[in-house]
Design a protein around this motif. Structure first.
Motif, PDB file in Angstrom:
ATOM      1  N   UNK A   4      10.973 -12.350  22.547  1.00 54.07           N
ATOM      2  CA  UNK A   4       8.903 -12.076  22.986  1.00 54.07           C
ATOM      3  C   UNK A   4       9.570 -13.454  23.907  1.00 54.07           C
ATOM      4  N   UNK A   5       9.913 -14.453  23.406  1.00 57.57           N
ATOM      5  CA  UNK A   5       9.700 -15.910  23.915  1.00 57.57           C
ATOM      6  C   UNK A   5      10.625 -15.912  25.189  1.00 57.57           C
ATOM      7  N   UNK A   6      11.194 -14.907  25.432  1.00 59.10           N
ATOM      8  CA  UNK A   6      11.829 -15.239  27.096  1.00 59.10           C
ATOM      9  C   UNK A   6      11.597 -14.362  27.604  1.00 59.10           C
ATOM     10  N   UNK A   7      10.307 -13.338  27.488  1.00 58.85           N
ATOM     11  CA  UNK A   7       9.695 -12.515  27.522  1.00 58.85           C
ATOM     12  C   UNK A   7       7.942 -13.440  28.588  1.00 58.85           C
ATOM     13  N   UNK A   8       8.043 -14.459  27.276  1.00 55.31           N
ATOM     14  CA  UNK A   8       6.794 -15.189  28.105  1.00 55.31           C
ATOM     15  C   UNK A   8       6.928 -15.760  29.650  1.00 55.31           C
ATOM     16  N   UNK A   9       7.819 -15.964  29.927  1.00 58.04           N
ATOM     17  CA  UNK A   9       8.497 -16.546  30.742  1.00 58.04           C
ATOM     18  C   UNK A   9       7.944 -15.876  32.420  1.00 58.04           C
ATOM     19  N   UNK A  10       7.308 -15.750  32.534  1.00 60.95           N
ATOM     20  CA  UNK A  10       6.180 -15.242  34.026  1.00 60.95           C
ATOM     21  C   UNK A  10       6.630 -16.006  35.610  1.00 60.95           C
ATOM     22  N   UNK A  11       7.578 -15.621  36.146  1.00 62.24           N
ATOM     23  CA  UNK A  11       7.553 -15.861  37.982  1.00 62.24           C
ATOM     24  C   UNK A  11       6.380 -15.994  38.337  1.00 62.24           C
ATOM     25  N   UNK A  40      24.530 -19.174  37.890  1.00 62.60           N
ATOM     26  CA  UNK A  40      24.462 -17.846  39.175  1.00 62.60           C
ATOM     27  C   UNK A  40      23.802 -16.313  38.456  1.00 62.60           C
ATOM     28  N   UNK A  41      22.780 -16.556  37.650  1.00 61.37           N
ATOM     29  CA  UNK A  41      21.844 -15.568  37.095  1.00 61.37           C
ATOM     30  C   UNK A  41      20.656 -16.114  36.906  1.00 61.37           C
ATOM     31  N   UNK A  42      19.615 -15.161  37.360  1.00 64.17           N
ATOM     32  CA  UNK A  42      18.232 -15.394  36.303  1.00 64.17           C
ATOM     33  C   UNK A  42      18.131 -14.632  35.387  1.00 64.17           C
ATOM     34  N   UNK A  43      18.302 -15.496  34.411  1.00 65.87           N
ATOM     35  CA  UNK A  43      18.113 -15.139  33.046  1.00 65.87           C
ATOM     36  C   UNK A  43      16.440 -14.750  32.716  1.00 65.87           C
ATOM     37  N   UNK A  44      15.763 -14.351  33.297  1.00 64.71           N
ATOM     38  CA  UNK A  44      14.617 -13.582  32.929  1.00 64.71           C
ATOM     39  C   UNK A  44      14.454 -12.386  33.544  1.00 64.71           C
ATOM     40  N   UNK A  50      17.508  -8.624  34.436  1.00 68.14           N
ATOM     41  CA  UNK A  50      18.152  -7.765  32.694  1.00 68.14           C
ATOM     42  C   UNK A  50      18.950  -7.091  34.075  1.00 68.14           C
ATOM     43  N   UNK A  51      21.180  -6.931  33.711  1.00 66.06           N
ATOM     44  CA  UNK A  51      21.418  -7.139  34.527  1.00 66.06           C
ATOM     45  C   UNK A  51      21.078  -5.424  34.853  1.00 66.06           C
ATOM     46  N   UNK A  52      21.196  -4.506  34.430  1.00 67.99           N
ATOM     47  CA  UNK A  52      20.024  -3.824  34.498  1.00 67.99           C
ATOM     48  C   UNK A  52      19.707  -2.788  35.558  1.00 67.99           C
ATOM     49  N   UNK A  53      18.537  -4.243  36.619  1.00 70.85           N
ATOM     50  CA  UNK A  53      17.688  -4.937  36.919  1.00 70.85           C
ATOM     51  C   UNK A  53      18.424  -5.022  38.066  1.00 70.85           C
ATOM     52  N   UNK A  54      20.044  -6.279  38.208  1.00 72.15           N
ATOM     53  CA  UNK A  54      20.060  -6.302  39.096  1.00 72.15           C
ATOM     54  C   UNK A  54      21.734  -5.812  39.642  1.00 72.15           C
ATOM     55  N   UNK A  61      26.712  -4.850  23.782  1.00 66.48           N
ATOM     56  CA  UNK A  61      26.867  -4.472  25.061  1.00 66.48           C
ATOM     57  C   UNK A  61      25.495  -4.159  25.255  1.00 66.48           C
ATOM     58  N   UNK A  62      24.999  -2.609  25.014  1.00 62.79           N
ATOM     59  CA  UNK A  62      23.865  -2.385  25.179  1.00 62.79           C
ATOM     60  C   UNK A  62      22.695  -2.639  25.808  1.00 62.79           C
ATOM     61  N   UNK A  63      22.665  -3.835  24.503  1.00 62.68           N
ATOM     62  CA  UNK A  63      21.056  -4.339  24.487  1.00 62.68           C
ATOM     63  C   UNK A  63      21.064  -5.636  25.540  1.00 62.68           C
ATOM     64  N   UNK A  64      22.325  -6.012  26.203  1.00 63.31           N
ATOM     65  CA  UNK A  64      22.629  -6.700  26.403  1.00 63.31           C
ATOM     66  C   UNK A  64      22.189  -6.546  28.021  1.00 63.31           C
ATOM     67  N   UNK A  65      23.086  -5.439  28.371  1.00 56.67           N
ATOM     68  CA  UNK A  65      22.635  -4.802  29.713  1.00 56.67           C
ATOM     69  C   UNK A  65      21.239  -4.030  30.524  1.00 56.67           C
ATOM     70  N   UNK A  66      20.229  -4.242  28.701  1.00 56.58           N
ATOM     71  CA  UNK A  66      19.443  -3.500  29.046  1.00 56.58           C
ATOM     72  C   UNK A  66      18.227  -4.601  29.491  1.00 56.58           C
ATOM     73  N   UNK A  67      18.557  -5.597  28.839  1.00 56.03           N
ATOM     74  CA  UNK A  67      17.124  -7.014  28.020  1.00 56.03           C
ATOM     75  C   UNK A  67      17.439  -7.898  28.838  1.00 56.03           C
ATOM     76  N   UNK A  68      16.991  -9.030  28.997  1.00 57.60           N
ATOM     77  CA  UNK A  68      17.216 -10.011  29.771  1.00 57.60           C
ATOM     78  C   UNK A  68      18.701 -11.218  29.722  1.00 57.60           C
ATOM     79  N   UNK A  69      18.898 -11.571  30.724  1.00 57.16           N
ATOM     80  CA  UNK A  69      20.210 -12.200  30.435  1.00 57.16           C
ATOM     81  C   UNK A  69      20.580 -13.336  29.848  1.00 57.16           C
ATOM     82  N   UNK A  70      19.162 -13.930  29.497  1.00 57.96           N
ATOM     83  CA  UNK A  70      18.244 -15.342  28.651  1.00 57.96           C
ATOM     84  C   UNK A  70      19.277 -14.703  26.736  1.00 57.96           C
ATOM     85  N   UNK A  71      18.856 -13.099  26.350  1.00 58.95           N
ATOM     86  CA  UNK A  71      18.873 -12.841  25.440  1.00 58.95           C
ATOM     87  C   UNK A  71      21.067 -12.655  25.363  1.00 58.95           C
TER      88      UNK A  71
END
Length: 290
Positions: A109-116, A141-145, A147-151, A215-225
């Motif tokens: 939730x804290x990481x999701x609050x980061x907005x570009x 080399x990653x944007x931590x905001x 998710x790997x699944x979106x990149x 591995x699955x939740x790390x794939x679908x959620x932000x790279x920061x997590x």
């Protein structure tokens, strides 16, 4: 105040504190993870020792299962007594994971609050810098905001392998470190012959699934997590190595101590030797002849 909001404020405040030391979101997450792992070390200690003890008592568990095969109630009673005697908690292996679950959701939730900000590369968060300081969200080399699944899929379709590679390596690291943790706790203990107890087998099967789950939740959620999971797994490997070395040294010390005899005959008053002396035996024989 709402406990959930308190947790978010605590995690956000800690993340902001570490970000002020080194203004990079990835470094701040790593420092936050290390701080949390140190606080949870007593649970990690209990988890590691309990899992190791569970493996060591498997021969006794198997014997009880064989002897009490037709009496399930007595078998469960004997198993519980065995667990208590050896200080084994079958559920201890999952305890650190259960305790950390609110932390995962809170950090997400804290990481999701980061907005570009639209039309710019600047990101802001209500928890970091008071919402007025632009945050550096690029790490390895990653944007931590994101998710790997979106990149990764878009990067592969466009042939930009270098963009996808850091996210893929992060997922591989999380899964591999999770499996290594399990190998680390089992390789130091000789596996018993025969089948394991149902409780131990169920626990091991559940633990085998966990690396894929992370591995699955790390794939679908932000790279920061994902950075949090990877750092936590790697640090726990070091913690477990330390615990196993400490316990191995303690076991060696116990083995090196001489065993005390169960019954020691009283020493003879005249000679100091155990049992009757030769002089005392001769006197006794003379009395008998008289």
């Amino acid at each position: 105040m709402n406990p959930w909001n308190l947790l978010l404020d605590l995690l956000g405040g800690l993340l902001d504190f570490f970000y002020q030391i080194i203004p990079n979101q990835g470094i701040a997450i790593i420092l936050l993870t290390l701080a949390i792992s140190l606080v949870l070390f007593p649970l990690t200690l209990k988890q590691t020792r309990s899992m190791k003890a569970m493996q060591e008592i498997q021969p006794e568990v198997k014997r009880l299962q064989k002897d009490l095969k037709g009496d399930k109630e007595e078998l469960n009673k004997q198993l519980m007594e065995l667990y208590q005697e050896r200080g084994v908690n079958p559920a201890a292996g999952c305890l650190p994971l259960i305790v950390q679950m609110p932390i995962w959701f809170g950090l997400f939730s804290v990481l999701r609050s980061i907005k570009v900000v639209d039309g710019s590369d600047e990101a802001y968060s209500e928890y970091i810098g008071g919402g007025t300081e632009a945050i550096n969200t690029t790490f390895l080399g990653m944007d931590l905001t994101l998710s790997p699944s979106s990149v990764v899929p878009d990067a592969i379709r466009s042939g930009d392998i270098l963009t996808a590679l850091p996210y893929v390596l992060l997922i591989i690291l999380i899964v591999a470190a999770g499996f290594y943790q399990q190998i680390q706790t089992t390789r130091s203990t000789k596996k018993p012959e025969g089948e394991q107890s149902q409780t131990a087998q169920s626990m091991q099967n559940a633990m085998k699934i966990m690396p894929f789950f992370f591995g699955f939740i790390s794939w679908t959620l932000t790279a920061g997590l994902g950075i949090y999971f990877a750092t936590s797994n790697l640090f726990r490997i070091g913690q477990q190595a330390l615990i196993l070395r400490m316990d191995a040294g303690r076991d060696d010390d116990d083995k090196g101590k001489p065993a005390l005899p169960a019954d020691t005959p009283p020493e003879d008053d005249e000679t100091g030797r155990n049992g009757p002396s030769q002089h005392a035996s001769k006197k006794k024989n003379r009395r008998r002849r008289k």
